[in-house]
Design a protein around this motif. Structure first.
Motif, PDB file in Angstrom:
ATOM      1  N   PRO A   5     -13.575  -2.961  -4.051  1.00 37.86           N
ATOM      2  CA  PRO A   5     -13.211  -3.090  -2.630  1.00 37.86           C
ATOM      3  C   PRO A   5     -12.514  -4.396  -2.287  1.00 37.86           C
ATOM      4  CG  PRO A   5     -15.569  -3.356  -2.926  1.00 37.86           C
ATOM      5  CD  PRO A   5     -15.037  -2.912  -4.243  1.00 37.86           C
ATOM      6  N   ASP A   6     -12.562  -5.363  -3.183  1.00 36.53           N
ATOM      7  CA  ASP A   6     -11.874  -6.634  -2.957  1.00 36.53           C
ATOM      8  C   ASP A   6     -10.450  -6.621  -3.512  1.00 36.53           C
ATOM      9  OD1 ASP A   6     -14.038  -7.894  -1.669  1.00 36.53           O
ATOM     10  OD2 ASP A   6     -14.978  -8.301  -3.618  1.00 36.53           O
ATOM     11  N   ARG A   7     -10.018  -5.467  -4.033  1.00 35.16           N
ATOM     12  CA  ARG A   7      -8.653  -5.378  -4.596  1.00 35.16           C
ATOM     13  C   ARG A   7      -7.969  -4.108  -4.064  1.00 35.16           C
ATOM     14  NH1 ARG A   7      -8.384  -5.696 -10.820  1.00 35.16           N
ATOM     15  NH2 ARG A   7     -10.290  -4.458 -10.773  1.00 35.16           N
ATOM     16  N   ILE A   8      -7.744  -4.089  -2.757  1.00 38.82           N
ATOM     17  CA  ILE A   8      -7.113  -2.932  -2.122  1.00 38.82           C
ATOM     18  C   ILE A   8      -5.815  -3.363  -1.454  1.00 38.82           C
ATOM     19  CG2 ILE A   8      -7.332  -1.224  -0.281  1.00 38.82           C
ATOM     20  CD1 ILE A   8     -10.300  -1.080  -0.873  1.00 38.82           C
ATOM     21  N   GLY A   9      -4.771  -2.588  -1.698  1.00 41.95           N
ATOM     22  CA  GLY A   9      -3.481  -2.813  -1.071  1.00 41.95           C
ATOM     23  C   GLY A   9      -2.992  -1.554  -0.388  1.00 41.95           C
ATOM     24  N   LYS A  61       8.684  -4.460 -10.263  1.00 45.46           N
ATOM     25  CA  LYS A  61       8.412  -5.531  -9.298  1.00 45.46           C
ATOM     26  C   LYS A  61       7.198  -5.186  -8.442  1.00 45.46           C
ATOM     27  CE  LYS A  61       8.901  -9.006  -6.482  1.00 45.46           C
ATOM     28  NZ  LYS A  61       8.545 -10.385  -6.883  1.00 45.46           N
ATOM     29  N   ILE A  62       7.097  -3.940  -7.996  1.00 48.63           N
ATOM     30  CA  ILE A  62       5.959  -3.528  -7.174  1.00 48.63           C
ATOM     31  C   ILE A  62       4.666  -3.665  -7.969  1.00 48.63           C
ATOM     32  CG2 ILE A  62       4.899  -1.591  -5.959  1.00 48.63           C
ATOM     33  CD1 ILE A  62       7.767  -0.599  -5.350  1.00 48.63           C
ATOM     34  N   GLU A  63       4.697  -3.226  -9.217  1.00 43.26           N
ATOM     35  CA  GLU A  63       3.513  -3.354 -10.083  1.00 43.26           C
ATOM     36  C   GLU A  63       3.095  -4.816 -10.230  1.00 43.26           C
ATOM     37  OE1 GLU A  63       2.175  -2.662 -14.765  1.00 43.26           O
ATOM     38  OE2 GLU A  63       4.158  -1.996 -14.075  1.00 43.26           O
ATOM     39  N   SER A  64       4.047  -5.695 -10.552  1.00 44.00           N
ATOM     40  CA  SER A  64       3.701  -7.103 -10.755  1.00 44.00           C
ATOM     41  C   SER A  64       3.210  -7.746  -9.464  1.00 44.00           C
ATOM     42  CB  SER A  64       4.898  -7.868 -11.317  1.00 44.00           C
ATOM     43  OG  SER A  64       5.973  -7.893 -10.402  1.00 44.00           O
ATOM     44  N   PHE A  65       3.776  -7.343  -8.326  1.00 39.72           N
ATOM     45  CA  PHE A  65       3.331  -7.878  -7.031  1.00 39.72           C
ATOM     46  C   PHE A  65       1.877  -7.493  -6.769  1.00 39.72           C
ATOM     47  CE2 PHE A  65       2.643  -6.977  -2.495  1.00 39.72           C
ATOM     48  CZ  PHE A  65       2.847  -8.234  -1.951  1.00 39.72           C
ATOM     49  N   TYR A  66       1.544  -6.235  -6.990  1.00 41.92           N
ATOM     50  CA  TYR A  66       0.163  -5.813  -6.756  1.00 41.92           C
ATOM     51  C   TYR A  66      -0.789  -6.471  -7.768  1.00 41.92           C
ATOM     52  CZ  TYR A  66       1.167  -2.210  -3.242  1.00 41.92           C
ATOM     53  OH  TYR A  66       1.520  -1.529  -2.088  1.00 41.92           O
ATOM     54  N   LYS A  67      -0.391  -6.551  -9.012  1.00 41.87           N
ATOM     55  CA  LYS A  67      -1.286  -7.143 -10.012  1.00 41.87           C
ATOM     56  C   LYS A  67      -1.530  -8.625  -9.736  1.00 41.87           C
ATOM     57  CE  LYS A  67      -0.738  -3.881 -13.794  1.00 41.87           C
ATOM     58  NZ  LYS A  67      -0.241  -3.613 -15.173  1.00 41.87           N
ATOM     59  N   GLU A  68      -0.516  -9.291  -9.222  1.00 40.59           N
ATOM     60  CA  GLU A  68      -0.656 -10.705  -8.908  1.00 40.59           C
ATOM     61  C   GLU A  68      -1.583 -10.908  -7.707  1.00 40.59           C
ATOM     62  OE1 GLU A  68      -0.370 -14.811  -8.703  1.00 40.59           O
ATOM     63  OE2 GLU A  68       0.201 -13.456 -10.340  1.00 40.59           O
ATOM     64  N   ASN A  69      -1.534  -9.982  -6.746  1.00 33.74           N
ATOM     65  CA  ASN A  69      -2.252 -10.208  -5.489  1.00 33.74           C
ATOM     66  C   ASN A  69      -3.522  -9.371  -5.335  1.00 33.74           C
ATOM     67  OD1 ASN A  69      -0.440 -12.109  -3.874  1.00 33.74           O
ATOM     68  ND2 ASN A  69       1.016 -10.571  -4.606  1.00 33.74           N
ATOM     69  N   LEU A  70      -3.765  -8.463  -6.264  1.00 38.63           N
ATOM     70  CA  LEU A  70      -4.999  -7.693  -6.260  1.00 38.63           C
ATOM     71  C   LEU A  70      -5.876  -8.106  -7.436  1.00 38.63           C
ATOM     72  CD1 LEU A  70      -3.710  -4.110  -5.330  1.00 38.63           C
ATOM     73  CD2 LEU A  70      -4.559  -5.906  -3.811  1.00 38.63           C
ATOM     74  N   LYS A  71      -6.034  -9.385  -7.601  1.00 38.66           N
ATOM     75  CA  LYS A  71      -6.837  -9.926  -8.703  1.00 38.66           C
ATOM     76  C   LYS A  71      -8.312  -9.854  -8.365  1.00 38.66           C
ATOM     77  CE  LYS A  71      -3.363 -13.271 -10.238  1.00 38.66           C
ATOM     78  NZ  LYS A  71      -3.048 -14.717 -10.384  1.00 38.66           N
ATOM     79  N   LYS A 107      -5.334  -6.877   0.741  1.00 33.08           N
ATOM     80  CA  LYS A 107      -4.921  -8.068   0.004  1.00 33.08           C
ATOM     81  C   LYS A 107      -3.427  -8.096  -0.285  1.00 33.08           C
ATOM     82  CE  LYS A 107      -9.148  -9.623  -0.258  1.00 33.08           C
ATOM     83  NZ  LYS A 107      -9.887  -8.520   0.361  1.00 33.08           N
ATOM     84  N   ALA A 108      -2.751  -6.959  -0.234  1.00 27.59           N
ATOM     85  CA  ALA A 108      -1.328  -6.927  -0.548  1.00 27.59           C
ATOM     86  C   ALA A 108      -0.689  -5.715   0.115  1.00 27.59           C
ATOM     87  CB  ALA A 108      -1.105  -6.882  -2.057  1.00 27.59           C
ATOM     88  N   VAL A 130      -4.522   1.419  -4.130  1.00 28.11           N
ATOM     89  CA  VAL A 130      -3.424   1.332  -3.168  1.00 28.11           C
ATOM     90  C   VAL A 130      -3.360   2.639  -2.385  1.00 28.11           C
ATOM     91  CG1 VAL A 130      -0.947   1.023  -2.828  1.00 28.11           C
ATOM     92  CG2 VAL A 130      -2.102  -0.192  -4.695  1.00 28.11           C
ATOM     93  N   ALA A 131      -3.292   2.527  -1.060  1.00 27.06           N
ATOM     94  CA  ALA A 131      -3.071   3.679  -0.183  1.00 27.06           C
ATOM     95  C   ALA A 131      -1.600   3.707   0.215  1.00 27.06           C
ATOM     96  CB  ALA A 131      -3.948   3.593   1.058  1.00 27.06           C
ATOM     97  N   VAL A 132      -0.977   4.889   0.100  1.00 25.07           N
ATOM     98  CA  VAL A 132       0.464   5.027   0.330  1.00 25.07           C
ATOM     99  C   VAL A 132       0.702   6.064   1.424  1.00 25.07           C
ATOM    100  CG1 VAL A 132       2.697   5.405  -0.767  1.00 25.07           C
ATOM    101  CG2 VAL A 132       0.755   4.644  -2.163  1.00 25.07           C
ATOM    102  N   CYS A 133       1.666   5.769   2.308  1.00 23.93           N
ATOM    103  CA  CYS A 133       2.041   6.741   3.327  1.00 23.93           C
ATOM    104  C   CYS A 133       3.505   6.563   3.715  1.00 23.93           C
ATOM    105  CB  CYS A 133       1.164   6.600   4.565  1.00 23.93           C
ATOM    106  SG  CYS A 133       1.306   8.018   5.699  1.00 23.93           S
TER     107      CYS A 133
END
Length: 333
Positions: free
Chosen positions: A126-130, A323-333, A152-153, A55-58
């Motif tokens: 590279p297929d699991r980047i948010g 919630k943020i963790e579960s959202f990323y784990k669900e969508n960065l499979k 992906k998310a 995950v890249a954050v800014c």
């Protein structure tokens, strides 16, 4: 190709939050397609094996990676993600001249270049980047998700639409052709003054000292940027702010025009007491209107939270990291 600038990066821990013993940390650099070198903090879960989701954050807009974007990145790394928190072009430890400029194009590119960088790391899938954008970078994260199919998310937290606020003012109170013309006149006069002087005048960061009659949202910003809670010497908002003309191009270059075409998952998070909550509510409505991809879009409203509570949690630690963790784990499979 070697577009990298030689940046002077601070090596000591100078964040506004304590260092975690659950992650490894290092400074990294990468370049965007305009040849600007960006500085970032990379956070990696200790003893992690294999290729990780990343995950890249800014954000926020006018903040630096040593403030809340770093807090988000480090916390997500504690939860199993490889993360980077980066300084945008022209700010913080990142390159780009002149300093303290902003651009809807270049700042969207900054997020895309972070995805470039993460995609070629040996320990990243590279297929699991948010991506995660905070405040003004929440709006830019949505803009990035609308153009970058590799993402992906996306999580947009306490978001601002910087094009809307520059063109229409706070709460759309200046949404008229006359008001916009007045602002454009003033900005173009400032351009001549800057050119003649050879220097760009700063617009001023968060007001300090705080006037007694300051509106609540100004007090809210002051409580973060101007106190030990969130002050940082490289933060624009904590100090002299953007150049007066620094954000001018946002006035007639609207972002998020095609947000209802985003196919990947998006989570918007906002406090219901935040002055800025209308940005997320309207962004969610626009994103889902007439969209074939509305099912993976979500708006989460945090009760009793103000704008900066989602910077560092505030007194009640309201950032919904579970919630943020579960959202990323669900969508960065």
């Amino acid at each position: 190709m070697n577009y990298m600038e030689d940046l002077k990066l601070t090596q000591e821990w100078d964040k506004t939050f304590p260092k975690s013993d659950k992650v490894d940390h290092k400074k990294v650099t990468f370049h965007n397609r305009y040849g600007i070198t960006l500085a970032a903090d990379m956070y990696m879960p200790k003893n992690a094996d294999g290729k990780l989701p990343a995950v890249a954050v800014c954000g926020p807009f006018g903040a630096v990676k040593e403030q809340c974007s770093g807090l988000y990145a480090q916390t997500l790394a504690e939860r199993g993600f490889l993360t980077i928190a980066f300084d945008p072009s022209f700010t913080g430890e990142s390159g780009g001249q002149p300093r303290y400029m902003a651009s809807p194009d270049i700042n969207t590119e900054d997020f895309q270049s972070a995805v470039d960088f993460l995609s070629v790391q040996d320990n990243v899938d590279p297929d699991r980047i948010g991506i995660c954008g905070i405040c003004g970078w929440g709006g830019l994260s949505i803009n990035t998700a609308a153009i970058d199919t590799r993402i992906k998310a996306t999580v947009a937290v306490t978001m601002y639409d910087m094009a809307r606020v520059n063109a229409n003012g706070y709460f759309d109170s200046e949404d008229s052709e006359e008001k916009r013309y007045e602002k454009k006149q003033a900005l173009n006069a400032q351009r001549i003054s800057d050119y003649a002087s050879g220097e760009y005048a700063l617009g001023g960061g968060v007001v300090d000292p705080l006037p007694d009659d300051a509106p609540f949202f100004v007090k809210d910003y002051h409580s973060y940027y101007k106190t030990e809670r969130g002050y940082h010497p490289r933060s624009l908002n904590s100090n002299g702010g953007w150049n007066t003309v620094g954000c001018m191009s946002f006035m007639n270059q609207p972002i998020n025009t095609y947000s209802n075409e985003i196919r990947s998952a998006v989570l918007l998070i906002h406090g219901d007491k935040a002055h800025s909550c209308y940005f997320s509510k309207d962004a969610y409505a626009a994103m889902t209107k007439d969209s074939k991809y509305a099912d993976n879009k979500e708006l989460l409203i945090i009760p009793d939270a103000v704008h900066t509570d989602l910077y560092d949690g505030g007194e009640n630690k309201v950032i919904p990291f579970d919630k943020i963790e579960s959202f990323y784990k669900e969508n960065l499979k």
